[in-house]
Design an enzyme around this catalytic site. Structure first.
Site, PDB file in Angstrom:
ATOM      1  N   HIS A   1      -5.494  -5.931   3.969  1.00 33.63           N
ATOM      2  CA  HIS A   1      -4.446  -4.907   4.071  1.00 33.63           C
ATOM      3  C   HIS A   1      -3.761  -4.996   5.432  1.00 33.63           C
ATOM      4  O   HIS A   1      -4.413  -4.811   6.465  1.00 33.63           O
ATOM      5  CB  HIS A   1      -5.064  -3.510   3.880  1.00 33.63           C
TER       6      HIS A   1
ATOM      7  N   CYS B   1      -1.875  -2.962   6.784  1.00 33.37           N
ATOM      8  CA  CYS B   1      -1.911  -1.692   7.526  1.00 33.37           C
ATOM      9  C   CYS B   1      -3.195  -1.546   8.330  1.00 33.37           C
ATOM     10  O   CYS B   1      -3.264  -0.732   9.251  1.00 33.37           O
ATOM     11  CB  CYS B   1      -1.717  -0.494   6.588  1.00 33.37           C
TER      12      CYS B   1
ATOM     13  N   CYS C   1       0.855  -1.194   0.000  1.00 37.04           N
ATOM     14  CA  CYS C   1       0.000   0.000   0.000  1.00 37.04           C
ATOM     15  C   CYS C   1       0.887   1.239   0.000  1.00 37.04           C
ATOM     16  O   CYS C   1       1.925   1.283   0.661  1.00 37.04           O
ATOM     17  CB  CYS C   1      -0.989  -0.013   1.156  1.00 37.04           C
ATOM     18  N   GLU C   2       0.451   2.216  -0.782  1.00 34.75           N
ATOM     19  CA  GLU C   2       1.310   3.388  -0.959  1.00 34.75           C
ATOM     20  C   GLU C   2       1.290   4.318   0.247  1.00 34.75           C
ATOM     21  O   GLU C   2       2.116   5.221   0.340  1.00 34.75           O
ATOM     22  CB  GLU C   2       0.923   4.165  -2.222  1.00 34.75           C
ATOM     23  N   HIS C   3       0.350   4.079   1.174  1.00 31.51           N
ATOM     24  CA  HIS C   3       0.295   4.968   2.346  1.00 31.51           C
ATOM     25  C   HIS C   3       1.270   4.557   3.432  1.00 31.51           C
ATOM     26  O   HIS C   3       1.853   5.403   4.105  1.00 31.51           O
ATOM     27  CB  HIS C   3      -1.128   4.991   2.917  1.00 31.51           C
ATOM     28  N   HIS C   4       1.405   3.238   3.634  1.00 34.59           N
ATOM     29  CA  HIS C   4       2.244   2.756   4.740  1.00 34.59           C
ATOM     30  C   HIS C   4       3.394   1.871   4.258  1.00 34.59           C
ATOM     31  O   HIS C   4       4.217   1.443   5.058  1.00 34.59           O
ATOM     32  CB  HIS C   4       1.389   1.947   5.724  1.00 34.59           C
TER      33      HIS C   4
ATOM     34  N   GLN D   1      -5.531  -0.327  -3.853  1.00 36.33           N
ATOM     35  CA  GLN D   1      -6.216  -1.450  -4.494  1.00 36.33           C
ATOM     36  C   GLN D   1      -7.084  -0.990  -5.672  1.00 36.33           C
ATOM     37  O   GLN D   1      -7.188  -1.676  -6.693  1.00 36.33           O
ATOM     38  CB  GLN D   1      -7.067  -2.174  -3.438  1.00 36.33           C
TER      39      GLN D   1
HETATM   40  N1  LIG Z   1      -8.779   3.531  -0.622  1.00 36.07           N
HETATM   41  C1  LIG Z   1      -7.698   2.860  -0.178  1.00 36.07           C
HETATM   42  N2  LIG Z   1      -7.218   3.181   1.036  1.00 36.07           N
HETATM   43  C2  LIG Z   1      -6.153   2.484   1.462  1.00 36.07           C
HETATM   44  C3  LIG Z   1      -5.540   1.466   0.731  1.00 36.07           C
HETATM   45  N3  LIG Z   1      -4.508   0.974   1.466  1.00 36.07           N
HETATM   46  C4  LIG Z   1      -4.508   1.673   2.617  1.00 36.07           C
HETATM   47  N4  LIG Z   1      -5.502   2.600   2.635  1.00 36.07           N
HETATM   48  C5  LIG Z   1      -5.933   3.587   3.625  1.00 36.07           C
HETATM   49  O1  LIG Z   1      -5.190   4.767   3.508  1.00 36.07           O
HETATM   50  C6  LIG Z   1      -5.601   5.586   4.578  1.00 36.07           C
HETATM   51  C7  LIG Z   1      -4.510   6.543   4.972  1.00 36.07           C
HETATM   52  O2  LIG Z   1      -5.106   7.358   5.936  1.00 36.07           O
HETATM   53  P1  LIG Z   1      -4.329   8.359   6.916  1.00 36.07           P
HETATM   54  O3  LIG Z   1      -5.321   8.901   7.906  1.00 36.07           O
HETATM   55  O4  LIG Z   1      -3.551   9.329   6.099  1.00 36.07           O
HETATM   56  O5  LIG Z   1      -3.251   7.386   7.586  1.00 36.07           O
HETATM   57  P2  LIG Z   1      -3.252   6.773   9.050  1.00 36.07           P
HETATM   58  O6  LIG Z   1      -3.268   7.858  10.077  1.00 36.07           O
HETATM   59  O7  LIG Z   1      -2.111   5.823   9.111  1.00 36.07           O
HETATM   60  O8  LIG Z   1      -4.665   6.006   9.085  1.00 36.07           O
HETATM   61  P3  LIG Z   1      -5.114   4.701   9.865  1.00 36.07           P
HETATM   62  O9  LIG Z   1      -4.720   3.524   9.009  1.00 36.07           O
HETATM   63  O10 LIG Z   1      -6.608   4.840   9.995  1.00 36.07           O
HETATM   64  O11 LIG Z   1      -4.403   4.689  11.198  1.00 36.07           O
HETATM   65  C8  LIG Z   1      -6.067   4.625   5.660  1.00 36.07           C
HETATM   66  O12 LIG Z   1      -7.451   4.820   5.834  1.00 36.07           O
HETATM   67  C9  LIG Z   1      -5.782   3.234   5.060  1.00 36.07           C
HETATM   68  O13 LIG Z   1      -6.729   2.262   5.487  1.00 36.07           O
HETATM   69  C10 LIG Z   1      -6.087   1.167  -0.546  1.00 36.07           C
HETATM   70  O14 LIG Z   1      -5.607   0.284  -1.279  1.00 36.07           O
HETATM   71  N5  LIG Z   1      -7.158   1.898  -0.946  1.00 36.07           N
HETATM   72 ZN   LIG Z   2      -1.743   1.234   4.181  1.00 35.57          ZN
END
Ligand SMILES: Nc1nc2c(ncn2[C@@H]2O[C@H](COP(=O)(O)OP(=O)(O)OP(=O)(O)O)[C@@H](O)[C@H]2O)c(=O)[nH]1
Ligand SMILES: [Zn+2]
Length: 199
Positions: A157, A159, A88-91, A129
């Site tokens: 996921h 994360c 996942c590109e966020h974590h 995704q």
């Molecule tokens: N739409 C989508 N969201 C994703 C995917 N992979 C991870 N995420 C979400 O990306 C979001 C990033 O949110 P942030 O609030 O910036 O990050 P965060 O504080 O780490 O959020 P939490 O995971 O809720 O603790 C989270 O809600 C994750 O669940 C994906 O493939 N698609």
């Molecule tokens: Zn993630």
């Protein structure tokens, strides 16, 4: 150049740079990077990360174009339960599950193995995704030009499991449909076939 470039071709300078970053991370989390078990860890982690993101160096269109065959078959072709491992590109944590892909040929079929190969090309990147689903869908649609294409991905996921909201059993389903799969009967036939053990 082969569309299947792999680790052997990785640039040694980039590998060393990534290795240095991992070395710093190991140090920053309070570990001893000179400890026996960790000495080779930055290099292993660098190679693992470069392997898991090798999709940036691969060309999915070329892979499909390399095995397209003229054939008058105009029923649905389904490849289901294709394993998907992405980051996942966020974590930069894994998400993983299965992809189910179908197309209806329009004068050409494609070598079956090429469908899972292009899944890997797009999965081995930093992804969400939804985009992974659309990347696969658009690649097949624009390259093979079928009468229809459908992609469904079901994934968990890490994360959301190991950290954050910590939900162990939630599965995310994404889907995309083009051409004849936009018709409800065709889409339903596909969805029925991927949920059956006999398709
Ligand atoms: N739409 C989508 N969201 C994703 C995917 N992979 C991870 N995420 C979400 O990306 C979001 C990033 O949110 P942030 O609030 O910036 O990050 P965060 O504080 O780490 O959020 P939490 O995971 O809720 O603790 C989270 O809600 C994750 O669940 C994906 O493939 N698609
Ligand atoms: Zn993630």
């Amino acid at each position: 150049m082969s569309p299947y470039r792999n680790l052997e071709e990785y640039n040694i300078e980039i590998t060393n740079e990534v290795k240095e970053h991992f070395s710093k991370i190991v140090d920053d989390i309070g570990e001893d990077v000179t400890r026996e078990g960790l000495i080779k860890t930055p290099e292993r982690a660098a190679k693992a990360m470069l392997f898991l993101t090798q999709g940036y160096k691969q060309n999915a269109e070329e892979i499909l174009k390399g095995a397209m065959f003229a054939e008058e078959y105009d029923d649905m072709v389904i490849i289901k339960d294709i394993e998907v491992y992405s980051l996942c590109e966020h974590h930069m944590l894994p998400f993983f599950g299965k992809a189910h892909i179908a197309y209806i040929p329009n004068g050409h079929i494609v070598g079956l193995s090429k469908i899972p190969r292009i899944v890997d090309v797009y999965a081995r990147r930093l992804q969400v995704q939804e985009r992974l689903t659309h990347d696969i869908l658009e690649c097949i649609n624009s390259t093979l030009k079928p009468k229809g294409v459908a992609v469904v991905i079901e994934a968990a996921h890490m994360c959301m499991m190991m950290r954050g909201v910590q939900k162990q059993n939630s599965v995310t389903t994404t889907s995309g449909f083009r051409g004849q799969f936009e018709k409800i009967e065709t889409r339903n036939e596909f969805l029925k076939l991927i949920s059956s053990d006999l398709s």
